[in-house]
Design a protein around this motif. Structure first.
Motif, short mmCIF file in Angstrom:
data_model
loop_
_atom_site.label_atom_id
_atom_site.label_comp_id
_atom_site.label_asym_id
_atom_site.label_seq_id
_atom_site.Cartn_x
_atom_site.Cartn_y
_atom_site.Cartn_z
N LEU A 1 -64.39 11.86 -22.00
CA LEU A 1 -63.80 12.35 -20.76
C LEU A 1 -64.67 13.47 -20.18
CD1 LEU A 1 -61.48 11.95 -18.85
CD2 LEU A 1 -60.13 13.54 -20.19
N LEU A 2 -65.16 14.31 -21.07
CA LEU A 2 -66.07 15.37 -20.63
C LEU A 2 -67.31 14.75 -19.99
CD1 LEU A 2 -66.36 18.48 -20.73
CD2 LEU A 2 -67.57 18.22 -22.88
N ALA A 3 -67.77 13.64 -20.57
CA ALA A 3 -68.93 12.95 -20.01
C ALA A 3 -68.62 12.44 -18.60
CB ALA A 3 -69.33 11.78 -20.91
N GLY A 4 -67.44 11.82 -18.45
CA GLY A 4 -67.04 11.32 -17.14
C GLY A 4 -66.99 12.45 -16.11
N LEU A 5 -66.44 13.58 -16.53
CA LEU A 5 -66.33 14.72 -15.62
C LEU A 5 -67.71 15.27 -15.27
CD1 LEU A 5 -63.31 16.52 -17.34
CD2 LEU A 5 -63.25 14.88 -15.46
N ALA A 6 -68.60 15.30 -16.27
CA ALA A 6 -69.97 15.78 -16.02
C ALA A 6 -70.67 14.86 -15.01
CB ALA A 6 -70.76 15.83 -17.32
N ILE A 7 -70.48 13.56 -15.18
CA ILE A 7 -71.14 12.62 -14.25
C ILE A 7 -70.56 12.79 -12.85
CG2 ILE A 7 -71.68 10.20 -13.77
CD1 ILE A 7 -71.43 9.66 -16.74
N MET A 8 -69.27 13.11 -12.77
CA MET A 8 -68.68 13.33 -11.45
C MET A 8 -69.26 14.59 -10.79
SD MET A 8 -66.96 10.88 -10.50
CE MET A 8 -66.51 11.65 -8.96
N LEU A 9 -69.52 15.64 -11.59
CA LEU A 9 -70.16 16.84 -11.03
C LEU A 9 -71.54 16.48 -10.46
CD1 LEU A 9 -69.36 19.61 -13.70
CD2 LEU A 9 -68.51 19.51 -11.37
N ILE A 10 -72.27 15.65 -11.21
CA ILE A 10 -73.60 15.21 -10.76
C ILE A 10 -73.46 14.43 -9.46
CG2 ILE A 10 -75.51 13.65 -11.36
CD1 ILE A 10 -74.84 14.36 -14.35
N THR A 11 -72.45 13.55 -9.41
CA THR A 11 -72.22 12.72 -8.23
C THR A 11 -71.90 13.58 -7.00
OG1 THR A 11 -71.33 11.07 -9.73
CG2 THR A 11 -70.93 10.70 -7.40
N ILE A 12 -71.07 14.61 -7.23
CA ILE A 12 -70.70 15.49 -6.10
C ILE A 12 -71.95 16.15 -5.54
CG2 ILE A 12 -69.47 17.61 -5.48
CD1 ILE A 12 -67.38 16.81 -7.63
N HIS A 13 -72.81 16.62 -6.43
CA HIS A 13 -74.04 17.28 -5.95
C HIS A 13 -74.88 16.29 -5.14
CE1 HIS A 13 -77.73 19.57 -5.83
NE2 HIS A 13 -78.36 18.50 -6.31
N LEU A 14 -75.02 15.07 -5.67
CA LEU A 14 -75.84 14.08 -4.96
C LEU A 14 -75.24 13.77 -3.59
CD1 LEU A 14 -76.76 11.67 -7.91
CD2 LEU A 14 -78.27 13.28 -6.75
N ALA A 15 -73.89 13.70 -3.55
CA ALA A 15 -73.24 13.44 -2.26
C ALA A 15 -73.47 14.60 -1.30
CB ALA A 15 -71.75 13.22 -2.47
N LYS A 16 -73.41 15.83 -1.82
CA LYS A 16 -73.58 17.01 -0.97
C LYS A 16 -74.96 17.03 -0.31
CE LYS A 16 -70.51 20.46 -3.08
NZ LYS A 16 -69.74 20.88 -1.92
N ARG B 1 -61.47 14.51 -5.43
CA ARG B 1 -61.19 15.13 -4.13
C ARG B 1 -62.45 15.83 -3.61
NH1 ARG B 1 -55.82 18.23 -5.24
NH2 ARG B 1 -54.35 16.52 -5.14
N SER B 2 -63.06 16.58 -4.50
CA SER B 2 -64.26 17.33 -4.12
C SER B 2 -65.37 16.36 -3.69
CB SER B 2 -64.72 18.18 -5.31
OG SER B 2 -65.95 18.78 -5.03
N TYR B 3 -65.45 15.23 -4.37
CA TYR B 3 -66.47 14.23 -4.01
C TYR B 3 -66.23 13.71 -2.60
CZ TYR B 3 -68.95 9.78 -3.86
OH TYR B 3 -69.75 8.75 -3.46
N ARG B 4 -64.94 13.41 -2.31
CA ARG B 4 -64.60 12.87 -0.99
C ARG B 4 -64.92 13.88 0.10
NH1 ARG B 4 -58.64 11.26 -0.72
NH2 ARG B 4 -58.50 13.36 0.05
#
Lengths: 602, 99
Positions: free
Chosen positions: A465-480, A578-581
């Motif tokens: 789960l920590l891995a999934g959350l870490a990948i989402m942080l990476i995704t948010i940055h890429l989206a930003k 939410r942050s990603y969106r």
């Protein structure tokens, strides 16, 4: 020479080939087109150089450090549960998980931290999800550390109990570590001389372990052995956690490195030599879609094998110190991605150590059988060494992997506890000794009461789960920064959904056991007594009818632990999505940019 | 702890064999000792923080020892003040402590 297709040799070659494609194909492409790493861009190691935390380090040194920090007991023991679904699904997950997700997370976490001025995941989570998100992460990490500790303490106890030679050998290494620390820091002896003395003492420790095996039986069938061994492990870990690191942990971990990595090399040689040593694969290939003890292949397999395919712990390592010491941005791929793919090979050879065992020797309580498999793979070319020596050596390797990592985890728990409770009403829990006792006492209670597979699946669930959350942080940055984010979004969603499903399954499994027992439903085993429903989830000495109420309580505790992990993870995931969106919407309204923060050419 | 590539190969004239040897040494050092070296550096950093705080506490408005002794130590402490301020004011999180 046996038929080459019946040996594991081919799978080693295929996996190495596919990992090569992951690195030189997919990895290089991601590095060039998504992250757009730039060797000329100043990294935090140069920008904030202080000679302590921030300083540039050669990519070879950093690769070695990263690999050593991520490769431990996870890739060795995860395949044990994975192979109960057949070795083929386990192998496919080790290959596919690492190919599409594992290296991408380690590399992405490192690049994200580099692009965020060397900041680790705590401040980055704060930036992307706010104060509550960071508090969520803190709570999650605390639970995660307790579960890791419980799993590792249980394992150390079982290894000592199962391989009597390993306890004296472990003590020998600990004493050798203390001695080397004194020689190095007090006597100021040359490091090479100290290493030579230390290695001689390690060999002597293994020899003494073979000569003086420690075994005892407390209780009619030795059912109290594990609680006693776990208590001994906790005492050693307490000393390791409260003493200054140069006195105990540092020299001990340094000495432990040599036998641990010698074992990996021996195992890899053993796996590659199988066509010549006539060792065929014996375990069934599968797939076995449902295991009556564990549950369905999806999602359980994907949390059982964590390190080696993907592991959330790596994201903390990548963003904690490696990113602060990266010389140039283009080093992130060999250091982060390369180390993870190499760890996949460790998981592979461990899987092979299980694959060559006879299915009959494989049971739910037989997870240290890695030692038997490793001995079987290496005996043909280490024929001069006897079976007891090899068994003690590989058993010791398991113990020191668990012990050295657990010593660091306990210290980390102490620091997190100090961060959480150093002020306010519960400030006593921030105290060094109190937090260490709590950080070892609760895991000890879990270790001696819950079954190993239950602990391992919770550990795997929290880790993934920590891995999934870490990948989402990476995704948010890429989206930003308007870089392509779908290559990390899809793995991120997969990991979050899979892991939450695994946790939900575990919660349901424990709840169902308790409900079936309370309703008096006959247990579908050799003994139809309903108490079997709850006793299957606990370990001796509690797994007898006389302790039915205690077993019921432990089932309830496991439901609560699972529910907390699930809810904290879900809350964190919702915040991140939410942050990603929001990031995606904001990025669309801004000028085009790229992952490096600069302008993207259109 | 400088970049071993630059230290060992300032003009880029080393052969392939030497580079492989350098790489192997680097990997072995990284696996066996780099983490411990970093940990030792961190321990020294915290001790230095303490030393600077005790000797130059006046600067922060905390007179720990009489200014007479602070002034005597000042010449030795001055070269470290800049890097000390840089390190002590850096934002640190619990996730920085993993390794």
């Amino acid at each position: 020479m046996v038929d080459i297709l019946s040996t594991p040799f081919l799978w080693v070659v295929v996996t190495i080939g596919l990992y090569g494609v992951a690195y030189w194909g997919y990895g290089k492409w991601m590095d060039r087109n998504v992250w757009r790493s730039d060797a000329k861009k100043a990294t935090p190691a140069h920008m904030y150089m202080d000679g302590v935390e921030y300083f540039p380090v050669s990519r070879y040194v950093l690769w070695g450090y990263q690999f050593k920090s991520v490769a431990a007991l996870g890739p060795i023991l995860g395949p044990f549960i994975g192979i109960t679904f057949g070795w083929l699904p386990a192998l496919l997950w080790i290959i596919g998980g690492n190919f599409f997700i594992g290296w991408l997370q380690d590399y992405g976490a490192m690049m994200l931290s580099v692009r965020k001025e060397g900041r680790s995941f705590g401040p980055i989570t704060y930036e992307f999800t706010g104060a509550r998100g960071r508090t969520n992460l803190l709570a999650f990490v605390l639970f995660y550390l307790i579960i890791i500790s419980a799993a590792f303490i249980a394992l150390i106890a079982v290894f000592w109990n199962r391989y009597p030679g390993t306890f004296v050998a472990t003590l020998g290494i600990l004493v050798a570590g203390l001695l080397c620390g004194q020689l190095l820091y007090r006597v100021k002896m040359n490091v090479f001389a100290v290493t030579g003395i230390g290695l001689a003492l390690v060999v002597l420790s293994i020899y003494l372990g073979v000569l003086f095996p420690v075994s005892f039986k407390v209780g009619a069938a030795g059912e109290w052995n594990i609680p006693i061994w776990a208590g001994v492990a906790v005492l050693i870990l307490y000393v390791a956690a409260v003493l200054p690191t140069p006195t105990f942990i540092q020299p001990t971990n340094y000495l432990a490195f040599y036998p641990a990595y010698a074992a990996i090399i021996l195992l890899l040689i053993g796996a590659l030599a199988t066509p010549f040593t006539n060792i065929p694969v014996q375990m069934p290939a599968g797939p076995i879609w449902f295991n009556s003890d564990l549950g369905p292949l999806w999602p359980i397999l994907f949390v059982a094998i964590a390190c080696g395919a993907i592991s959330g712990w790596h994201s903390l390592v990548s963003s904690s110190s490696s990113a602060k010491q990266l010389d140039i941005e283009t080093d992130a791929l060999p250091v982060g991605g390369g180390a993870m793919l190499s760890e996949g090979l460790l998981a592979l050879v461990s899987l092979i150590a299980y694959m060559v065992l006879a299915p009959g020797s494989f049971g739910a309580g037989n997870y240290p059988s890695w030692v038997d498999g490793a001995t079987r793979l290496t005996t043909p070319f280490l024929g001069g060494l006897t079976q007891p020596v090899l068994t003690t050596f590989f058993g010791l390797v398991l113990v020191i992997y668990a012990l050295t990592v657990q010593a660091l985890v306990t210290r980390f728990f102490r620091l997190v506890a100090a961060e959480t409770w150093s002020e306010g009403r519960f400030h006593v829990f921030g105290n060094k000794h109190v937090s260490t006792v709590v950080g070892l006492g609760i895991p000890w209670a879990f270790a001696v009461s819950g079954s190993w597979w239950a602990l391992w699946l919770y550990f795997g669930g929290a880790n993934q789960l920590l891995a999934g959350l870490a990948i989402m942080l990476i995704t948010i940055h890429l989206a930003k920064v308007r870089a392509p984010s779908r290559y990390s979004l899809i793995p991120g969603v997969f990991m979050v959904v899979t892991t939450l499903s695994a946790l939900a399954w575990q919660i349901w499994s424990f709840t169902n056991s308790a409900v079936q027992y309370l309703q008096g439903t006959p247990f579908p085993g050799t003994n139809p007594d309903p108490v079997g429903w709850i006793l299957r989830n606990v370990r001796p000495p509690i797994n007898v009818k006389a302790y039915a109420l205690v077993a019921l309580g432990i089932n309830a505790v496991f439901v609560v632990v699972g529910a907390v992990l699930f809810l904290v993870g879900l809350s964190m995931a919702v915040r991140l999505f939410r942050s990603y969106r929001v990031s995606l919407t904001e990025a669309r309204t801004k000028v085009l940019a790229a992952a490096d923060g600069g302008m993207r050419k259109t | 702890m400088t970049d071993s590539k630059e230290a060992a190969d300032p003009k880029g004239r080393k052969g392939r064999g030497a580079k492989v040897k350098e790489g192997m040494k680097g990997v072995l050092y990284g696996m066996a000792a780099h983490g411990h070296v970093t940990a030792a550096l961190r321990t020294r950093m915290y001790l230095e923080h303490l030393f600077m705080f005790i000797t130059l506490g006046d600067m922060l408005g905390v007179p720990v020892i009489p200014p007479y002794y602070s002034l005597k130590i000042l010449p030795y402490a001055v070269p470290n003040i800049k890097s000390w301020k840089q390190r002590v004011f850096r934002e640190r999180d619990f996730t920085d402590q993993v390794f």
